[in-house]
Design a protein around this motif. Structure first.
Motif, PDB file in Angstrom:
ATOM      1  N   PRO A  65     -20.316 -29.194   5.818  1.00 41.62           N
ATOM      2  CA  PRO A  65     -19.216 -29.563   6.708  1.00 41.62           C
ATOM      3  C   PRO A  65     -18.996 -28.525   7.805  1.00 41.62           C
ATOM      4  N   LYS A  66     -19.407 -27.297   7.531  1.00 44.28           N
ATOM      5  CA  LYS A  66     -19.192 -26.252   8.516  1.00 44.28           C
ATOM      6  C   LYS A  66     -20.250 -26.301   9.623  1.00 44.28           C
ATOM      7  N   HIS A 104      -7.989 -41.355   7.126  1.00 43.53           N
ATOM      8  CA  HIS A 104      -6.970 -40.448   6.595  1.00 43.53           C
ATOM      9  C   HIS A 104      -7.571 -39.433   5.644  1.00 43.53           C
ATOM     10  N   SER A 105      -7.031 -38.230   5.716  1.00 45.02           N
ATOM     11  CA  SER A 105      -7.498 -37.172   4.821  1.00 45.02           C
ATOM     12  C   SER A 105      -6.415 -36.130   4.649  1.00 45.02           C
ATOM     13  N   LYS A 106      -5.834 -36.073   3.481  1.00 45.32           N
ATOM     14  CA  LYS A 106      -4.811 -35.066   3.216  1.00 45.32           C
ATOM     15  C   LYS A 106      -5.434 -33.682   3.282  1.00 45.32           C
ATOM     16  N   THR A 107      -6.634 -33.574   2.759  1.00 47.42           N
ATOM     17  CA  THR A 107      -7.302 -32.272   2.725  1.00 47.42           C
ATOM     18  C   THR A 107      -7.728 -31.804   4.112  1.00 47.42           C
ATOM     19  N   SER A 108      -7.937 -32.741   5.043  1.00 50.79           N
ATOM     20  CA  SER A 108      -8.262 -32.332   6.410  1.00 50.79           C
ATOM     21  C   SER A 108      -7.017 -32.336   7.281  1.00 50.79           C
ATOM     22  N   GLY A 109      -5.870 -32.648   6.679  1.00 55.05           N
ATOM     23  CA  GLY A 109      -4.606 -32.584   7.397  1.00 55.05           C
ATOM     24  C   GLY A 109      -4.465 -33.556   8.553  1.00 55.05           C
ATOM     25  N   ASN A 110      -5.089 -34.744   8.443  1.00 55.29           N
ATOM     26  CA  ASN A 110      -5.009 -35.634   9.591  1.00 55.29           C
ATOM     27  C   ASN A 110      -5.099 -37.089   9.182  1.00 55.29           C
ATOM     28  N   GLN A 111      -4.461 -37.981   9.942  1.00 52.18           N
ATOM     29  CA  GLN A 111      -4.684 -39.404   9.785  1.00 52.18           C
ATOM     30  C   GLN A 111      -4.477 -40.086  11.145  1.00 52.18           C
ATOM     31  N   ASP A 137     -17.398 -28.638  11.468  1.00 51.71           N
ATOM     32  CA  ASP A 137     -16.350 -27.665  11.151  1.00 51.71           C
ATOM     33  C   ASP A 137     -14.938 -28.230  11.344  1.00 51.71           C
ATOM     34  N   SER A 138     -14.783 -29.553  11.174  1.00 50.79           N
ATOM     35  CA  SER A 138     -13.439 -30.115  11.346  1.00 50.79           C
ATOM     36  C   SER A 138     -12.873 -30.681  10.051  1.00 50.79           C
ATOM     37  N   ILE A 139     -13.733 -31.181   9.178  1.00 52.19           N
ATOM     38  CA  ILE A 139     -13.221 -31.883   7.995  1.00 52.19           C
ATOM     39  C   ILE A 139     -13.378 -31.092   6.707  1.00 52.19           C
ATOM     40  N   ARG A 140     -12.497 -31.433   5.762  1.00 49.74           N
ATOM     41  CA  ARG A 140     -12.495 -30.743   4.477  1.00 49.74           C
ATOM     42  C   ARG A 140     -12.098 -31.737   3.382  1.00 49.74           C
ATOM     43  N   ASP A 182     -16.543 -31.855   0.451  1.00 50.71           N
ATOM     44  CA  ASP A 182     -16.612 -30.560  -0.201  1.00 50.71           C
ATOM     45  C   ASP A 182     -16.917 -30.646  -1.681  1.00 50.71           C
TER      46      ASP A 182
END
Lengths: 317, 227
Positions: A65-66, A104-111, A137-140, A182
């Motif tokens: 992801p990085k 949506h992704s809570k772990t990536s802090g975005n939806q 390097d944006s998603i987690r 991850d």
């Protein structure tokens, strides 16, 4: 007219149900995943029975992801789109049905929700190609993508039709994808205990109030027995069978927790206090939403969780 | 170059290091971040010093929202693509814990003494994390414009906005929300709270991007209904 009940709302307008999907000949292709490398675009090869949960490193150990971006493509085909329109459809002939995705992704802090195409009333077969790129390097963690149809444009309406732009038209999502970036989801606290001749694992409930108590080992204790003959193997996770066993332990644990919190203790998912993001109820809500768990009974909970996670749990060799 | 991906700093480790922090008369000890963080620390200290001087905060009894906002804006500018600080890094709680305890515990201390919650214990209350996300979710493209729309808010605003991560922050919608909020008088902060609660309910069935008027229309409707 279909009365559709979901979460806490009842929609009093006609929606696209499975019969209409079949009549309209709506098909969703197997998704494709690509990423850029110094040698050009590389495709992530999926197994034959891809079940819409992509744990990337299970299929491609080089992707990270990085260092890498990720492009998702999926094709939506409408063989008989005119079925959706008119008095017997979900919207009138000159209106427009939009295709959208909720990412949506809570772990990536975005939806966000994105329109990626439209469907109009036509006798021709229609194809809409969805494509989205996640920069490197944006998603987690875990990302969910839910595809649906909505009312995009209104010229004329009926009383039993949706009457506002933005109203959802597909009763169920057209397709759901889960991308695990991850390798581990919401971290589940796991402890260890020592009991000769004891079971491989136990699960203890210690919380008093699921809406307030935090999801950690003091309240939810999934514990592995270090003197059990299988303990070392479980920890090592080297074979498919062992990984499947650990995965099934997780499914059983999650199922018991969901059942306890929602069915036995009768908490509702909208009672989640948004300011306590890691309460037990908040974590249960996250699982139910992300993995689309059917919370009717312990059986449906377990079966729907297994459907979602079984393939992921097997892991790669 | 900072290797953010290599930071492993979960709660137990954070807790042990936090216990070792001691408040001396003019400093906190020990502060021994990895080499690659020394320059970052210097930049952050410099930013803090400039704010203190400009706003005469050395004599303040207690730091409050205005420091959260001013320092938050500096942090947001410093933590950017130049030092490879990306969304992926910002969503890593290990990083926020490490920064709070090992890189600038003295700055955190000036705001919250030795309250563990704001260093590492309650992840959504890690102060440094909350101010970065507050600015990120309100960002107007530059420091000045962002300051203008946030200057009349309070710590309650930060809490209401940042402590509702749900299934992911609705970044574009929140930025519009923070922008339109300046059109309303809300000394009690009740309007903001009501609007956010209404938003949580509405998001279950309504898509801000897809309704008539899009995100702008959605947010306008939210405030008009909540007021």
């Amino acid at each position: 007219m279909t009365l559709i009940q979901s979460t806490n709302q009842v929609s009093l307008y006609r929606q696209i149900d499975s019969n209409m999907i079949e009549a309209a000949g709506i098909e969703v292709s197997t998704p494709q995943f690509f990423y850029n490398t110094s040698e050009g675009v590389k495709e992530i090869e999926l197994g034959e029975e891809f079940d819409n949960v992509l744990t990337i490193n299970e299929f491609d150990t080089e992707w990270s992801p990085k260092e890498n971006d990720l492009t998702v493509k999926q094709k939506f085909t409408f063989a008989n789109p005119s079925v959706l329109f008119g008095d017997k459809g979900v919207t009138m002939n000159d209106n427009k049905i939009g295709l959208a995705v909720h990412i949506h992704s809570k772990t990536s802090g975005n939806q966000k929700k994105i329109n990626f195409g439209s469907q109009i009333n036509t006798q021709n077969k229609m194809e809409v190609q969805f494509e989205y790129n996640f920069p490197k390097d944006s998603i987690r963690g875990i990302i969910g993508m839910d595809f649906f149809m909505y009312l995009q444009d209104i010229v004329e309406t009926r009383t039993y039709h949706a009457n506002q732009i933005g109203m959802r038209l597909s009763a169920e999502d057209l397709s759901n994808l889960i991308i695990v970036v991850d390798g581990e989801g919401s971290a589940f606290p796991i402890t260890e205990f020592n009991e000769k001749n004891g079971p491989l694992w136990i699960l203890e409930k210690k919380w008093a109030d699921a809406t307030e108590d935090i999801f950690d080992s003091s309240n939810v204790n999934l514990s592995l027995n270090i003197v059990h003959p299988l303990f070392e193997q479980i920890k090592g996770g080297k074979t498919k069978a062992i990984r499947a066993l650990m995965g099934d332990i997780m499914v059983q644990a999650m199922s018991m927790l969901i059942q306890q919190v929602l069915i036995i203790e009768e908490n509702t998912l909208d009672a989640v206090d948004e300011s306590i993001s890691n309460s037990i109820l908040a974590v249960v809500k996250y699982w139910v939403t992300t993995f689309e768990v059917d919370t009717t009974s312990l059986f449906t909970i377990m079966n729907s969780l297994r459907r979602r996670l079984d393939h992921e749990m097997l892991g790669g060799e | 170059m900072i290797n953010w991906e290599s930071i492993i700093y979960e709660i137990n480790k954070a807790s042990k290091d936090f216990e070792k922090l001691q408040v001396k008369s003019t400093s906190i000890e020990p502060i021994h971040p990895r080499n690659e963080f020394i320059e970052l620390r210097q930049d952050l200290i410099k930013a803090r010093d400039e704010i203190f001087e400009k706003h005469n905060l050395d004599n303040a009894n207690k730091l409050d929202y205005s420091f959260d906002l001013l320092f938050g804006l500096e942090v947001y500018q410093i933590f950017n693509e130049d030092i490879a600080f990306t969304n992926r890094v910002a969503t890593n709680d290990d990083v926020w814990r490490y920064l709070s305890i090992c890189v600038i515990p003295d700055i955190v201390h000036s705001r919250f003494s030795l309250n563990a919650d704001h260093y590492y214990k309650i992840t959504k209350r890690i102060w440094l994390k909350t101010i970065w996300w507050y600015i990120h979710l309100s960002w107007r493209g530059n420091k000045k414009d962002t300051y203008e729309i946030l200057k009349d808010n309070s710590t309650d605003t930060i809490l209401q906005l940042v402590e509702r991560p749900g299934i992911g922050y609705y970044k574009e919608m929140y930025r519009e929300l923070m922008f339109q909020y300046t059109n309303y008088e809300d000394k009690s902060r009740d309007l903001f709270r009501r609007a956010l609660k209404l938003n949580t309910a509405r998001l279950l069935t309504i898509s801000p991007e897809l309704v008539e008027g899009g995100i702008q229309g959605y947010v306008y409707n939210l405030f008009e209904t909540a007021k």
